[in-house]
Design an enzyme around this catalytic site. Structure first.
Site, PDB file in Angstrom:
ATOM      1  N   HIS A  24       0.872  -1.172   0.000  1.00 53.39           N
ATOM      2  CA  HIS A  24       0.000   0.000   0.000  1.00 53.39           C
ATOM      3  C   HIS A  24       0.909   1.221   0.000  1.00 53.39           C
ATOM      4  O   HIS A  24       1.666   1.447   0.940  1.00 53.39           O
ATOM      5  CB  HIS A  24      -0.883  -0.033   1.255  1.00 53.39           C
ATOM      6  CG  HIS A  24      -2.134   0.778   1.131  1.00 53.39           C
ATOM      7  ND1 HIS A  24      -3.213   0.376   0.392  1.00 53.39           N
ATOM      8  CD2 HIS A  24      -2.472   1.976   1.664  1.00 53.39           C
ATOM      9  CE1 HIS A  24      -4.173   1.298   0.470  1.00 53.39           C
ATOM     10  NE2 HIS A  24      -3.735   2.284   1.226  1.00 53.39           N
ATOM     11  N   LYS A 169     -10.517   5.483  -3.960  1.00 52.07           N
ATOM     12  CA  LYS A 169      -9.596   6.571  -3.631  1.00 52.07           C
ATOM     13  C   LYS A 169      -8.243   6.154  -4.193  1.00 52.07           C
ATOM     14  O   LYS A 169      -7.721   5.091  -3.848  1.00 52.07           O
ATOM     15  CB  LYS A 169      -9.588   6.713  -2.115  1.00 52.07           C
ATOM     16  CG  LYS A 169      -8.436   7.456  -1.516  1.00 52.07           C
ATOM     17  CD  LYS A 169      -8.844   7.919  -0.122  1.00 52.07           C
ATOM     18  CE  LYS A 169      -7.663   8.034   0.820  1.00 52.07           C
ATOM     19  NZ  LYS A 169      -8.068   8.597   2.122  1.00 52.07           N
ATOM     20  N   LYS A 171      -4.310   6.769  -4.596  1.00 58.37           N
ATOM     21  CA  LYS A 171      -3.184   7.427  -3.936  1.00 58.37           C
ATOM     22  C   LYS A 171      -2.246   7.952  -5.012  1.00 58.37           C
ATOM     23  O   LYS A 171      -1.721   7.167  -5.828  1.00 58.37           O
ATOM     24  CB  LYS A 171      -2.459   6.424  -3.033  1.00 58.37           C
ATOM     25  CG  LYS A 171      -3.282   6.009  -1.828  1.00 58.37           C
ATOM     26  CD  LYS A 171      -3.434   7.173  -0.872  1.00 58.37           C
ATOM     27  CE  LYS A 171      -4.006   6.756   0.453  1.00 58.37           C
ATOM     28  NZ  LYS A 171      -4.064   7.889   1.381  1.00 58.37           N
ATOM     29  N   ASP A 199      -6.034  11.096  -3.352  1.00 58.80           N
ATOM     30  CA  ASP A 199      -5.383  11.555  -2.121  1.00 58.80           C
ATOM     31  C   ASP A 199      -3.914  11.797  -2.445  1.00 58.80           C
ATOM     32  O   ASP A 199      -3.181  10.862  -2.768  1.00 58.80           O
ATOM     33  CB  ASP A 199      -5.522  10.499  -1.017  1.00 58.80           C
ATOM     34  CG  ASP A 199      -5.059  11.016   0.345  1.00 58.80           C
ATOM     35  OD1 ASP A 199      -4.535  12.153   0.400  1.00 58.80           O
ATOM     36  OD2 ASP A 199      -5.222  10.286   1.341  1.00 58.80           O
ATOM     37  N   GLU A 225      -7.987  15.067  -2.006  1.00 59.27           N
ATOM     38  CA  GLU A 225      -7.659  15.052  -0.574  1.00 59.27           C
ATOM     39  C   GLU A 225      -6.237  15.540  -0.322  1.00 59.27           C
ATOM     40  O   GLU A 225      -5.296  15.096  -0.970  1.00 59.27           O
ATOM     41  CB  GLU A 225      -7.833  13.608  -0.067  1.00 59.27           C
ATOM     42  CG  GLU A 225      -7.523  13.426   1.400  1.00 59.27           C
ATOM     43  CD  GLU A 225      -7.867  12.018   1.891  1.00 59.27           C
ATOM     44  OE1 GLU A 225      -8.532  11.246   1.154  1.00 59.27           O
ATOM     45  OE2 GLU A 225      -7.457  11.679   3.018  1.00 59.27           O
ATOM     46  N   ASP A 250      -7.160  16.544   5.363  1.00 58.09           N
ATOM     47  CA  ASP A 250      -6.925  15.326   6.146  1.00 58.09           C
ATOM     48  C   ASP A 250      -5.820  15.612   7.170  1.00 58.09           C
ATOM     49  O   ASP A 250      -6.117  16.088   8.272  1.00 58.09           O
ATOM     50  CB  ASP A 250      -6.576  14.149   5.217  1.00 58.09           C
ATOM     51  CG  ASP A 250      -6.456  12.836   5.974  1.00 58.09           C
ATOM     52  OD1 ASP A 250      -6.916  12.779   7.120  1.00 58.09           O
ATOM     53  OD2 ASP A 250      -5.888  11.852   5.428  1.00 58.09           O
ATOM     54  N   LYS A 274     -11.106  11.207  11.601  1.00 57.08           N
ATOM     55  CA  LYS A 274     -10.314  10.036  11.992  1.00 57.08           C
ATOM     56  C   LYS A 274     -10.044  10.049  13.482  1.00 57.08           C
ATOM     57  O   LYS A 274      -9.634  11.075  14.027  1.00 57.08           O
ATOM     58  CB  LYS A 274      -8.959  10.023  11.270  1.00 57.08           C
ATOM     59  CG  LYS A 274      -9.063   9.837   9.773  1.00 57.08           C
ATOM     60  CD  LYS A 274      -7.706   9.746   9.098  1.00 57.08           C
ATOM     61  CE  LYS A 274      -7.941   9.554   7.602  1.00 57.08           C
ATOM     62  NZ  LYS A 274      -6.713   9.536   6.820  1.00 57.08           N
ATOM     63  N   GLU A 328     -14.369   5.153   4.278  1.00 52.77           N
ATOM     64  CA  GLU A 328     -13.336   4.363   3.580  1.00 52.77           C
ATOM     65  C   GLU A 328     -12.827   3.240   4.482  1.00 52.77           C
ATOM     66  O   GLU A 328     -11.678   2.833   4.345  1.00 52.77           O
ATOM     67  CB  GLU A 328     -12.191   5.274   3.144  1.00 52.77           C
ATOM     68  CG  GLU A 328     -11.513   5.948   4.327  1.00 52.77           C
ATOM     69  CD  GLU A 328     -10.361   6.885   3.966  1.00 52.77           C
ATOM     70  OE1 GLU A 328     -10.240   7.275   2.793  1.00 52.77           O
ATOM     71  OE2 GLU A 328      -9.588   7.217   4.881  1.00 52.77           O
TER      72      GLU A 328
HETATM   73  C1  MUC Z   1      -4.870   8.763   4.348  1.00 53.00           C
HETATM   74  O1  MUC Z   1      -4.074   9.674   4.232  1.00 53.00           O
HETATM   75  O2  MUC Z   1      -6.030   8.980   4.018  1.00 53.00           O
HETATM   76  C2  MUC Z   1      -6.426   6.092   4.438  1.00 53.00           C
HETATM   77  C3  MUC Z   1      -6.751   5.313   3.409  1.00 53.00           C
HETATM   78  C4  MUC Z   1      -5.591   5.035   2.712  1.00 53.00           C
HETATM   79  O3  MUC Z   1      -5.464   4.366   1.713  1.00 53.00           O
HETATM   80  O4  MUC Z   1      -4.554   5.671   3.305  1.00 53.00           O
HETATM   81  C5  MUC Z   1      -5.003   6.225   4.500  1.00 53.00           C
HETATM   82  C6  MUC Z   1      -4.394   7.478   4.951  1.00 53.00           C
HETATM   83 MG    MG Z   2      -5.574  11.042   3.437  1.00 50.14          MG
END
Ligand code: MUC
Ligand code: MG
Length: 381
Positions: A24, A169, A171, A199, A225, A250, A274, A328
């Site tokens: 991840h 989502k 990254k 994000d 994000e 975030d 969170k 999520e």
């Molecule tokens: C984040 O920054 O959102 C939450 C889901 C994901 O894939 O990473 C996290 C952290």
């Molecule tokens: Mg995030």
């Protein structure tokens, strides 16, 4: 002594390292194992509650690490609450706030365990203790974060076909914007019936946002994000003002004061909620209230928690009048095996809010035993 006569008699911690189904990747870290600090709170009637302290990549996502979380619980937070009445949640949170500044992941883990323990003792769901449920389930988002576009397309198509997830989502921010945009273009073409959120995890400058946010808009991305560094709330406000896509804050808003500042400056028009940022279930509800008062929309954020942390979040989320973006909390599915064996249910693109006493999940003690390198450690008063 309090109305129930229940007191907090023991707080224990344990470290586990749970493997994930794949790597991840975020702009600033990458994991293949999820380090989790588990907390167990034991009450005077023998009731037990569990909580989870979450991090991502050691002290990379935020300043707390698994080691610091465990140390702050054992050395400062547990001694601050031992002997206190168990069902006075505000008083326990206040005692922890006096014992340690920030350390929000650690505090959230302890408070989750306390709600779980008291809920078990009274036979009530944690959500009931937080105001009562308004929602039974939430649409659940999945994160695409291997960085390998072919793999991500296969993964997302399989999730969609199985009616598990239809909002993703992605990254970004670990590659050049041109490469991220090419990856996103392929994903949007391959997933025409799905929504994409990106994000950036603080990976872009404000100048990069000016250059690349219109391209995200063109691709139909529905939410962006934390594009800029956490501390740059003024820049986030500028980016938000220029963007036609909603922008979510975030890492930039942990404390209530930061949430209020973000709201007042319009640094983001969506807040990711969170536990790891708020430091507790009650404080998470207050963060939601402050954001709502500023007209921000709410998103049920995660930090890849197992079913334990997931249930703690859902207990709070279920009591909010509105969680505009759903949640999520895919964490139990990104682990090769969850740390709970009952209570977490995914069905038809949604995650159900557990209904049993406390957090409503059954902890898989045997699996936890298998994963951890030591036993439960008792914090001394
Ligand atoms: C984040 O920054 O959102 C939450 C889901 C994901 O894939 O990473 C996290 C952290
Ligand atoms: Mg995030």
């Amino acid at each position: 002594f309090d109305e129930t006569g229940l007191t907090i008699v023991r707080v224990e911690t344990r470290a586990v390292n749970a493997p994930t189904i794949r790597a991840h990747k975020l702009s600033n870290t990458e994991i293949s194992h999820k380090a989790i600090i588990l907390v167990r709170v034991i009450l005077s009637d023998g009731s037990i509650g569990h909580g989870e302290g979450s991090t991502l990549g050691g002290p990379r996502w935020a300043e707390e690490s698994p080691e610091s979380i465990r140390a702050s619980i054992d050395r400062y937070l547990a001694p601050a609450i031992l002997g206190l009445p168990a069902n006075r949640f505000e008083a326990a949170a206040h005692a922890m706030a006096r014992a340690a500044a920030r350390n929000t992941s650690a505090k959230a883990a302890v408070e989750s365990a306390l709600y779980d323990a008291v809920g078990h003792s009274l036979g009530l769901p944690a959500a009931q203790l937080l105001g009562g449920r308004m929602h039974d389930r939430f649409e659940v988002i999945w994160a695409l974060a291997s960085g390998d576009t072919d793999q991500e397309i296969d993964e997302a198509r399989a999730k969609y076909a199985a009616r598990e997830h239809r909002r993703f989502k992605v990254k970004i921010g670990f590659a050049a914007p041109e490469a991220d945009l090419a990856r996103l273009r392929r994903l949007t073409e391959a997933l025409p019936d799905c929504d994409l959120i990106v994000d950036v995890n603080q990976g872009w400058t404000a100048a990069r946002c000016n250059r690349w946010m219109p391209a995200l808009e063109e691709l139909g991305v529905v939410l962006v994000e934390q594009p800029v560094p956490a501390q740059e709330r003024a820049n986030l406000a500028r980016v938000t003002a220029r963007s036609r896509i909603p922008v979510m804050i975030d890492e930039g808003a942990f404390s209530l004061a930061e949430v209020a500042e973000a709201g007042a400056r319009a640094a983001g028009n969506v807040l990711s909620l969170k536990l790891v940022k708020s430091g507790g279930l009650q404080e998470l509800k207050r963060a939601a209230g402050i954001a709502t008062a500023h007209g921000m929309e709410l998103y049920g954020g995660c930090l890849l928690e197992s079913g334990i942390g997931t249930a703690a979040h859902l207990a709070v989320f279920s009591t909010l009048p509105q969680l505009h973006w759903g949640t999520e909390h895919f964490g139990p599915r990104i682990l090769t095996r969850d740390l709970t064996c009952a209570g977490i249910r995914f069905a038809d693109f949604h995650i159900a809010c557990p209904t049993g006493p406390g957090l409503g999940v059954t902890v898989d003690e045997a699996y936890i035993q298998e994963l951890s390198d030591g036993d439960w450690r008792t914090a001394a008063a």
